[in-house]
Design a protein around this motif. Structure first.
Motif, PDB file in Angstrom:
ATOM      1  N   GLU A  78       0.835  -1.218   0.000  1.00 43.23           N
ATOM      2  CA  GLU A  78       0.000   0.000   0.000  1.00 43.23           C
ATOM      3  C   GLU A  78       0.864   1.261   0.000  1.00 43.23           C
ATOM      4  OE1 GLU A  78      -3.290   2.380   2.510  1.00 43.23           O
ATOM      5  OE2 GLU A  78      -2.538   0.531   3.406  1.00 43.23           O
ATOM      6  N   LYS A  79       0.475   2.211  -0.799  1.00 40.72           N
ATOM      7  CA  LYS A  79       1.244   3.454  -0.923  1.00 40.72           C
ATOM      8  C   LYS A  79       0.859   4.437   0.193  1.00 40.72           C
ATOM      9  CE  LYS A  79       3.114   2.281  -4.910  1.00 40.72           C
ATOM     10  NZ  LYS A  79       3.672   0.945  -4.604  1.00 40.72           N
ATOM     11  N   LYS A  80       1.889   5.056   0.759  1.00 40.62           N
ATOM     12  CA  LYS A  80       1.646   6.005   1.851  1.00 40.62           C
ATOM     13  C   LYS A  80       2.140   7.409   1.541  1.00 40.62           C
ATOM     14  CE  LYS A  80       1.861   2.443   5.389  1.00 40.62           C
ATOM     15  NZ  LYS A  80       2.752   1.735   6.306  1.00 40.62           N
ATOM     16  N   GLY A  81       2.994   7.507   0.514  1.00 43.14           N
ATOM     17  CA  GLY A  81       3.563   8.823   0.228  1.00 43.14           C
ATOM     18  C   GLY A  81       3.506   9.199  -1.237  1.00 43.14           C
ATOM     19  N   ILE A  82       3.526  10.491  -1.497  1.00 42.21           N
ATOM     20  CA  ILE A  82       3.584  10.981  -2.875  1.00 42.21           C
ATOM     21  C   ILE A  82       4.678  12.046  -2.940  1.00 42.21           C
ATOM     22  CG2 ILE A  82       2.288  11.896  -4.835  1.00 42.21           C
ATOM     23  CD1 ILE A  82      -0.280  11.228  -3.336  1.00 42.21           C
ATOM     24  N   ILE A  83       5.602  11.840  -3.874  1.00 45.64           N
ATOM     25  CA  ILE A  83       6.704  12.784  -4.056  1.00 45.64           C
ATOM     26  C   ILE A  83       6.452  13.548  -5.352  1.00 45.64           C
ATOM     27  CG2 ILE A  83       9.205  13.028  -4.273  1.00 45.64           C
ATOM     28  CD1 ILE A  83       9.373  10.167  -2.960  1.00 45.64           C
ATOM     29  N   PHE A  84       6.405  14.866  -5.228  1.00 49.34           N
ATOM     30  CA  PHE A  84       6.120  15.705  -6.387  1.00 49.34           C
ATOM     31  C   PHE A  84       7.367  16.405  -6.889  1.00 49.34           C
ATOM     32  CE2 PHE A  84       2.144  15.386  -4.108  1.00 49.34           C
ATOM     33  CZ  PHE A  84       1.209  15.258  -5.116  1.00 49.34           C
ATOM     34  N   ASP A  85       7.571  16.330  -8.194  1.00 52.20           N
ATOM     35  CA  ASP A  85       8.536  17.216  -8.825  1.00 52.20           C
ATOM     36  C   ASP A  85       7.914  18.615  -8.713  1.00 52.20           C
ATOM     37  OD1 ASP A  85      10.677  18.113 -10.547  1.00 52.20           O
ATOM     38  OD2 ASP A  85       9.154  18.246 -12.117  1.00 52.20           O
ATOM     39  N   LEU A  86       8.739  19.649  -8.793  1.00 53.22           N
ATOM     40  CA  LEU A  86       8.216  21.011  -8.629  1.00 53.22           C
ATOM     41  C   LEU A  86       8.019  21.733  -9.972  1.00 53.22           C
ATOM     42  CD1 LEU A  86       7.547  23.484  -6.789  1.00 53.22           C
ATOM     43  CD2 LEU A  86      10.001  23.933  -6.697  1.00 53.22           C
ATOM     44  N   ASP A  87       9.167  21.997 -10.664  1.00 55.50           N
ATOM     45  CA  ASP A  87       9.111  22.753 -11.920  1.00 55.50           C
ATOM     46  C   ASP A  87       8.352  21.986 -13.005  1.00 55.50           C
ATOM     47  OD1 ASP A  87      10.858  24.866 -10.966  1.00 55.50           O
ATOM     48  OD2 ASP A  87      12.557  23.524 -11.261  1.00 55.50           O
ATOM     49  N   GLY A  88       7.252  22.555 -13.481  1.00 54.25           N
ATOM     50  CA  GLY A  88       6.494  21.894 -14.542  1.00 54.25           C
ATOM     51  C   GLY A  88       5.415  20.955 -14.026  1.00 54.25           C
ATOM     52  N   VAL A  89       5.340  20.790 -12.698  1.00 58.17           N
ATOM     53  CA  VAL A  89       4.297  19.940 -12.118  1.00 58.17           C
ATOM     54  C   VAL A  89       3.386  20.772 -11.208  1.00 58.17           C
ATOM     55  CG1 VAL A  89       3.817  18.009 -10.553  1.00 58.17           C
ATOM     56  CG2 VAL A  89       5.595  17.788 -12.293  1.00 58.17           C
ATOM     57  N   LEU A  90       4.002  21.434 -10.227  1.00 59.62           N
ATOM     58  CA  LEU A  90       3.213  22.246  -9.291  1.00 59.62           C
ATOM     59  C   LEU A  90       3.164  23.704  -9.738  1.00 59.62           C
ATOM     60  CD1 LEU A  90       4.656  20.776  -5.980  1.00 59.62           C
ATOM     61  CD2 LEU A  90       2.425  20.276  -6.962  1.00 59.62           C
ATOM     62  N   VAL A  91       4.233  24.142 -10.389  1.00 53.71           N
ATOM     63  CA  VAL A  91       4.327  25.526 -10.882  1.00 53.71           C
ATOM     64  C   VAL A  91       4.946  25.518 -12.285  1.00 53.71           C
ATOM     65  CG1 VAL A  91       4.461  26.800  -8.698  1.00 53.71           C
ATOM     66  CG2 VAL A  91       6.515  25.719  -9.602  1.00 53.71           C
ATOM     67  N   PHE A  92       4.628  26.534 -13.068  1.00 54.84           N
ATOM     68  CA  PHE A  92       5.107  26.551 -14.448  1.00 54.84           C
ATOM     69  C   PHE A  92       6.404  27.323 -14.629  1.00 54.84           C
ATOM     70  CE2 PHE A  92       0.721  25.214 -14.601  1.00 54.84           C
ATOM     71  CZ  PHE A  92       0.936  23.964 -15.175  1.00 54.84           C
ATOM     72  N   THR A  93       7.294  27.134 -13.665  1.00 54.70           N
ATOM     73  CA  THR A  93       8.631  27.720 -13.738  1.00 54.70           C
ATOM     74  C   THR A  93       9.435  27.127 -14.889  1.00 54.70           C
ATOM     75  OG1 THR A  93       9.090  26.099 -12.058  1.00 54.70           O
ATOM     76  CG2 THR A  93       8.947  28.377 -11.323  1.00 54.70           C
ATOM     77  N   ASP A  94       8.960  26.004 -15.459  1.00 53.08           N
ATOM     78  CA  ASP A  94       9.666  25.439 -16.615  1.00 53.08           C
ATOM     79  C   ASP A  94       9.706  26.466 -17.760  1.00 53.08           C
ATOM     80  OD1 ASP A  94       6.892  24.945 -16.543  1.00 53.08           O
ATOM     81  OD2 ASP A  94       7.043  23.321 -17.992  1.00 53.08           O
ATOM     82  N   GLN A  95       8.683  27.330 -17.835  1.00 48.81           N
ATOM     83  CA  GLN A  95       8.682  28.389 -18.855  1.00 48.81           C
ATOM     84  C   GLN A  95       9.777  29.428 -18.576  1.00 48.81           C
ATOM     85  OE1 GLN A  95       7.499  29.431 -21.869  1.00 48.81           O
ATOM     86  NE2 GLN A  95       7.005  27.257 -21.952  1.00 48.81           N
ATOM     87  N   TYR A  96       9.964  29.762 -17.300  1.00 43.71           N
ATOM     88  CA  TYR A  96      11.022  30.716 -16.934  1.00 43.71           C
ATOM     89  C   TYR A  96      12.401  30.109 -17.210  1.00 43.71           C
ATOM     90  CZ  TYR A  96       7.508  33.319 -14.173  1.00 43.71           C
ATOM     91  OH  TYR A  96       6.413  34.026 -13.753  1.00 43.71           O
ATOM     92  N   HIS A  97      12.548  28.798 -16.896  1.00 40.00           N
ATOM     93  CA  HIS A  97      13.823  28.132 -17.207  1.00 40.00           C
ATOM     94  C   HIS A  97      14.088  28.272 -18.704  1.00 40.00           C
ATOM     95  CE1 HIS A  97      15.236  26.138 -13.574  1.00 40.00           C
ATOM     96  NE2 HIS A  97      14.041  25.668 -13.323  1.00 40.00           N
TER      97      HIS A  97
END
Ligand code: BG6
Ligand code: MG
Length: 211
Positions: A1-20
């Motif tokens: 059973e899964k208990k945790g979720i690991i999120f990438d940040l840039d391009g997943v939670l915020v669109f800082t990938d555009q700034y990069h």
């Protein structure tokens, strides 16, 4: 059973990938190097110095030494950090916020797993620091994705086994990293079409129905 979720940040939670992208584009233009969105996709999840090496694949000038390369990476980071100053809590969608809240309500432990050394600055600017129980980022790793290091550290910080964690990623190398670490890789954005992703979502809230 899964208990945790690991999120990438840039391009997943915020669109800082555009700034990069815009910051690298500015540097590439100054160097007379061709750069486009397709090449930019190869920079997703990759460390700053490794990203520079990808940009320089098309560089025609005199060979650059390590000092010059560090200066170029530093220059890109300054342009990028100036762009980050515009970031506000409104840059995180209501969809992302409510989804994170629902995942916490379901009892999942949430962490960040980002290659960026600017992760904490971004999380602070958009008021997301309090949403995660652990942050693993570019400041606590030696190898960037596709090495699983950043995610293994995140699992450790959450006090979970890798097998108990999902990873949400927009980078193909991020999906590779998750799988190398024994986690389930959920692809979103650029990674939503990646054949190696264990699960694929077309929107953030879709995460709620696949896990
Ligand atoms: C990742 C981005 O999150 O962080 C990459 O996807 C970026 O594009 C990397 O190169 C490193 O970021 P920073 O902020 O340390 O230069
Ligand atoms: Mg990313």
């Amino acid at each position: 059973e899964k208990k945790g979720i690991i999120f990438d940040l840039d391009g997943v939670l915020v669109f800082t990938d555009q700034y990069h992208y815009l910051a690298w584009k500015q540097l590439a233009d100054e160097l007379g190097v061709y750069f486009d969105e397709k090449i930019n996709n190869r920079l997703r999840g990759v460390s700053r110095m490794d990203s520079l090496e990808i940009i320089l694949e098309r560089y025609q000038g005199e060979p650059l030494n390590q000092v010059q390369k560090s200066e170029l990476a530093e220059k890109k980071n300054e342009i990028y950090r100036n762009m980050l100053q515009q970031m506000r809590p409104a840059n995180v969608s209501a969809e992302v916020r409510s989804c994170l809240k629902e995942l916490r309500r379901r009892g999942f432990r949430l962490a960040i797993g980002s290659s960026s050394k600017n992760a904490k600055l971004i999380l602070e600017k958009v008021d997301l620091l309090g949403a995660f129980q652990a942050i693993s980022d570019g400041t606590n790793i030696n190898q960037s994705k596709p090495s699983p290091e950043v995610f293994l550290k995140a699992a450790e910080f959450l006090r979970l086994e890798p097998e108990e964690c999902y990873v949400v990623e927009d980078a193909k190398v991020g999906i590779d990293a998750a799988k190398a670490g024994g986690m389930i890789g959920i692809g979103i954005g650029d990674a939503a079409t990646y054949e190696k992703a264990d699960m694929k979502v077309n929107s953030f809230s879709e995460i709620l129905s696949v896990i």
